[in-house]
Design a protein around this motif. Sequence first.
Motif, PDB file in Angstrom:
ATOM      1  N   LYS A 168     -20.316 -40.125  -4.404  1.00 41.71           N
ATOM      2  CA  LYS A 168     -22.060 -40.571  -4.341  1.00 41.71           C
ATOM      3  C   LYS A 168     -22.671 -39.877  -3.039  1.00 41.71           C
ATOM      4  CE  LYS A 168     -22.901 -45.036  -4.324  1.00 41.71           C
ATOM      5  NZ  LYS A 168     -22.733 -46.473  -4.026  1.00 41.71           N
ATOM      6  N   LYS A 169     -21.828 -39.459  -2.117  1.00 42.35           N
ATOM      7  CA  LYS A 169     -22.226 -38.751  -0.957  1.00 42.35           C
ATOM      8  C   LYS A 169     -22.692 -37.400  -1.349  1.00 42.35           C
ATOM      9  CE  LYS A 169     -21.089 -37.198   3.603  1.00 42.35           C
ATOM     10  NZ  LYS A 169     -20.230 -37.476   4.578  1.00 42.35           N
ATOM     11  N   ILE A 170     -21.836 -36.781  -2.128  1.00 46.69           N
ATOM     12  CA  ILE A 170     -22.123 -35.395  -2.756  1.00 46.69           C
ATOM     13  C   ILE A 170     -23.100 -35.333  -3.720  1.00 46.69           C
ATOM     14  CG2 ILE A 170     -21.070 -33.706  -4.083  1.00 46.69           C
ATOM     15  CD1 ILE A 170     -18.297 -34.441  -2.725  1.00 46.69           C
ATOM     16  N   ILE A 171     -23.260 -36.391  -4.605  1.00 47.26           N
ATOM     17  CA  ILE A 171     -24.128 -36.307  -5.686  1.00 47.26           C
ATOM     18  C   ILE A 171     -25.622 -36.573  -4.955  1.00 47.26           C
ATOM     19  CG2 ILE A 171     -25.184 -37.648  -7.667  1.00 47.26           C
ATOM     20  CD1 ILE A 171     -22.204 -38.505  -8.078  1.00 47.26           C
ATOM     21  N   LEU A 172     -25.712 -37.436  -4.218  1.00 50.04           N
ATOM     22  CA  LEU A 172     -27.140 -37.691  -3.340  1.00 50.04           C
ATOM     23  C   LEU A 172     -27.644 -36.633  -2.593  1.00 50.04           C
ATOM     24  CD1 LEU A 172     -26.611 -41.625  -2.854  1.00 50.04           C
ATOM     25  CD2 LEU A 172     -27.943 -40.345  -4.974  1.00 50.04           C
ATOM     26  N   LYS A 173     -26.575 -36.011  -1.881  1.00 48.52           N
ATOM     27  CA  LYS A 173     -27.194 -34.621  -1.267  1.00 48.52           C
ATOM     28  C   LYS A 173     -27.452 -33.719  -1.823  1.00 48.52           C
ATOM     29  CE  LYS A 173     -24.987 -31.383   2.223  1.00 48.52           C
ATOM     30  NZ  LYS A 173     -23.832 -30.836   2.787  1.00 48.52           N
ATOM     31  N   GLU A 174     -26.981 -33.408  -3.382  1.00 51.40           N
ATOM     32  CA  GLU A 174     -27.515 -32.384  -4.020  1.00 51.40           C
ATOM     33  C   GLU A 174     -28.794 -32.592  -4.749  1.00 51.40           C
ATOM     34  OE1 GLU A 174     -26.346 -29.183  -4.322  1.00 51.40           O
ATOM     35  OE2 GLU A 174     -25.172 -29.646  -2.668  1.00 51.40           O
ATOM     36  N   ASP A 175     -28.823 -34.124  -5.033  1.00 47.53           N
ATOM     37  CA  ASP A 175     -30.076 -34.607  -5.871  1.00 47.53           C
ATOM     38  C   ASP A 175     -30.200 -35.850  -5.531  1.00 47.53           C
ATOM     39  OD1 ASP A 175     -32.123 -35.198  -7.407  1.00 47.53           O
ATOM     40  OD2 ASP A 175     -31.058 -34.832  -9.321  1.00 47.53           O
ATOM     41  N   PRO A 176     -31.144 -36.191  -4.490  1.00 47.60           N
ATOM     42  CA  PRO A 176     -31.651 -37.617  -4.045  1.00 47.60           C
ATOM     43  C   PRO A 176     -32.165 -38.523  -4.966  1.00 47.60           C
ATOM     44  CG  PRO A 176     -32.306 -35.973  -2.301  1.00 47.60           C
ATOM     45  CD  PRO A 176     -31.905 -35.171  -3.342  1.00 47.60           C
ATOM     46  N   GLN A 177     -32.672 -38.065  -6.262  1.00 40.47           N
ATOM     47  CA  GLN A 177     -33.230 -38.442  -7.324  1.00 40.47           C
ATOM     48  C   GLN A 177     -32.298 -38.792  -8.546  1.00 40.47           C
ATOM     49  OE1 GLN A 177     -36.382 -39.550  -6.897  1.00 40.47           O
ATOM     50  NE2 GLN A 177     -36.275 -38.574  -4.917  1.00 40.47           N
ATOM     51  N   ALA A 178     -31.155 -38.358  -8.206  1.00 40.16           N
ATOM     52  CA  ALA A 178     -29.941 -38.541  -9.434  1.00 40.16           C
ATOM     53  C   ALA A 178     -29.819 -40.018  -9.879  1.00 40.16           C
ATOM     54  CB  ALA A 178     -28.911 -37.940  -9.066  1.00 40.16           C
TER      55      ALA A 178
END
Length: 272
Positions: free
Chosen positions: A245-255
């Motif tokens: 979750k940390k990686i995903i939201l760092k790359e795309d906060p709108q994911a």
Amino acid sequence: MAALFYGITSALGIQLLLQPAKLYTSGVTGASQLIVNLLNEFAHMSTPVYLWYVLLNLPLIILAWLKLGKKFTILSIISVASASLFILFIPLYPITKDPLLSAVFGGILSGAGIGLCFRYGFSTGGTDIIALIVQRSTGRSVGQVSFAINAVIITIAGFAFGWELALYTIISIYITNMVIDKMYIQQQKITVTVYSHRVDDIAKELLKSLNRGLTLDYHLRGAYSGEEIGSITMVLTKYQLFFAKKIILKEDPQAFINIQPTMSIAGKFNDN
């Protein structure tokens, strides 16, 4: 509140049940108890459990800061400090002379506190930190680290204080792990599906950090927006979810992240 609850339950379990009976909980807390009892038995030195608990956790907290991130480490520091303070202020007072009762209820109290901390996304310090780092870097089982340390504690305790107490310690650690599993099933598999406009960037970072395969789909379209969007599907353990979750939201906060329980899997999957 989770850190406070952990501090109270672990301190009550240690000071009222486990330590008076010379039984041990798992990980660094158990190692701290063992050091205190060994020094008292063979060197006639009386040292408090909280002192060794802090000393053993200090290098691990530094390691967590470097490897696991500031937020995770700060929350873990709070839980370590909470347990240390409550162990300091709750007196060593046996409430039962029955080692079986001490093992059972000491294990329940320890497991309840640890399980709640895991549920809220941080550790109780000690071997949890080592396990997360080992898992993240090698993909090996989280349980391997805890098993190795607990095996050393039980073996030393058995030789030093008798195998009967060591066997009661096994009961205590087993119950602790059962309660943790009931509150937060650390080895539970979950299926995570991510919908994003930046699936390639996210996938690149996930592959770099996690020991898991990914499935990509570029040919999706949002019914409401009409925009093309991609998806990433992966099966993780709950330990890995924190990092994913940390990686995903760092790359795309709108994911958009969809997390579902996975009842069973077939095929190669290394337990972490």
